[in-house]
Design a protein around this motif. Sequence first.
Motif, short mmCIF file in Angstrom:
data_model
loop_
_atom_site.label_atom_id
_atom_site.label_comp_id
_atom_site.label_asym_id
_atom_site.label_seq_id
_atom_site.Cartn_x
_atom_site.Cartn_y
_atom_site.Cartn_z
N CYS A 54 0.73 -1.28 0.14
CA CYS A 54 0.01 -0.08 0.17
C CYS A 54 0.77 1.28 0.01
O CYS A 54 0.67 2.37 -0.73
N LEU A 55 1.89 1.33 0.88
CA LEU A 55 2.63 2.34 1.19
C LEU A 55 3.66 2.68 -0.18
O LEU A 55 3.59 3.93 -0.32
N ILE A 56 4.07 2.04 -1.06
CA ILE A 56 4.89 2.40 -1.88
C ILE A 56 4.16 3.06 -3.23
O ILE A 56 4.56 3.90 -3.67
N PRO A 57 3.23 2.27 -3.54
CA PRO A 57 2.41 2.95 -4.67
C PRO A 57 1.80 4.37 -3.98
O PRO A 57 1.78 5.44 -4.98
N LEU A 58 1.27 4.31 -2.85
CA LEU A 58 0.85 5.55 -2.35
C LEU A 58 2.02 6.72 -2.51
O LEU A 58 1.74 7.95 -2.20
N SER A 59 3.08 6.43 -2.15
CA SER A 59 4.30 7.22 -2.28
C SER A 59 4.33 8.22 -3.58
O SER A 59 4.68 9.53 -3.57
N LEU A 60 3.83 7.33 -4.63
CA LEU A 60 3.99 7.97 -5.96
C LEU A 60 2.79 9.01 -6.13
O LEU A 60 2.94 9.93 -6.90
N LEU A 61 1.58 8.76 -5.39
CA LEU A 61 0.47 9.79 -5.34
C LEU A 61 0.75 10.91 -4.71
O LEU A 61 0.24 11.99 -5.05
N GLU A 98 -3.79 16.36 -1.58
CA GLU A 98 -4.52 15.44 -0.75
C GLU A 98 -4.12 13.97 -0.25
O GLU A 98 -4.38 13.36 0.70
N ASP A 99 -3.72 13.32 -1.57
CA ASP A 99 -3.19 12.07 -1.44
C ASP A 99 -1.92 12.04 -0.48
O ASP A 99 -1.79 10.91 0.39
N ALA A 100 -1.13 13.11 -0.50
CA ALA A 100 0.00 12.86 0.40
C ALA A 100 -0.46 13.06 2.01
O ALA A 100 0.15 12.70 2.61
N ARG A 101 -1.61 13.78 2.21
CA ARG A 101 -2.08 13.86 3.46
C ARG A 101 -2.24 12.40 4.04
O ARG A 101 -1.97 11.93 5.20
#
Length: 492
Positions: A365-372, A378-381
């Motif tokens: 979850c965390l690594i693809p979310l890092s791209l966002l 908002e994705d960064a929050r």
Amino acid sequence: MILKKDCFWQLVGISTGLKILLIPANHSTDFEVHRNWLAITHSLPLNRWYFEDTSEWTLDYPPFFAYFEWLLSQVARFVDPRMLIVENLNYESKATLYFQRLSVTAMDLIYVLGVRSCLSALGVVKGSQQFFAGSLLLLLNVGLIFVDHIHFQYNGFMFGILLLSISALIRQRFLWSAFTFAVLLNFKHIFLYLAPPFGVYLLRFYCLEQANVKGGSFWRSLFKLLAVGLAPFVVSFGPFWNQLPQIMSRLFPFNRGLTHAYWAPNIWALYNTADKVAANVLKTASAGPSTTSGLVQQIDHSVLPTITPSMTFGLTIVFMLPILLKLFKSSKKQSPLMFLRAVVLCACSSFMFGWHVHEKAILMCLIPLSLLTLVNREDARYAYILGIAGYFSLFPLLFDIDLYVPRYSFYLSYMGFIAIPLYEHIISRLLGLHIRLPFMPLLLTSTYSALGVVYFFGRYYLYAMGVSWPKVAAPKATATYSSSAKRKRKTK
């Protein structure tokens, strides 16, 4: 602000140096797991790889990873041939330690290439603050450092293959994306949970798009997609075609129980906690092993209904469906962002409701979310919320006292949560609770982290689906995928 254009390779050098410094760090039993796999693939004929059980750490990854271990063993025999003897259980010479540690670091080159490819595909301008932040988040990812370079595994290069597949999809190199993702599945089958977003995106924006192009054909496109997607499986499993039932029993061992030895921070961690509390209130004792036994085994809950594998599978599929439907209906302009969000949420759905989930699966979850985080504030929050709970949940993997300093220093440089560590190392010992309640720190870690992951999952799902309740702040003006890509073109 414009930074030096070579900052990426400077960060690669820093991360590599850090990993080399961690070589002497204490490691987990996974070090012996991979030494044993080196021995199995080197010393035994291929038809015995998935039957060998001298060690309890039997080979249970797909064949591409077994071939990878065989290739490593061809180098290992020149370093210390004794590590390649199957009967040498728990063998650990200094040469073996350095060889295995350095092999993980060397394979991280694929992760580096994946990171760079994704930054480019997302239109992140080289030398910009955004480029530096993305490189820093991904190359010095604290979760990968914990899991690969202290705990010991080979996740980095597999996440590199995932990132290469994602970047190919964003660039609309659909067949290459399908091929690389199929290769990834044959290295580690847990990435199967990310297959639905890839399948939906390729069906919608490759097969169906081709049907609308003059001279294009849906069925021709589907055939090509299936051909390149299935080819790695043929190469991988072909030599084992008459052993498929045995391999499947290794890859999917449902007898390991609902939760891992230390609970992953998901819905079942809260479920186990609720059952434990209810049992204490009602003075009910479990007839079998307890959820707090710390062992990998089947357990029956004392008060709440016992969960079965089919229940977990059904819940996972149900929670994947809404975001997959949203992805299928998304416009071509917004589809890269929706695809990444679907990848995150499908990974999180499997993490939340899956059977026998490991803590380290939170990295999916965390690594693809890092791209966002690079393309939308908002994705960064939301990434920060998940990061606080997710990276903290990896602490039980680094349980040795010699690892306290690196685990807290790395984590605090990322997040800063210290309440449970204060209880574990100071309060519990002052009150003697570390003797009466030895499992309490792990229970608190799982429960606290699970609350954070559940909160993230609910809020982020609503945000990704465009639901305005509960109220989530509207995204501020940021560099979206399309605008970022345009800016990159202008700078050329």
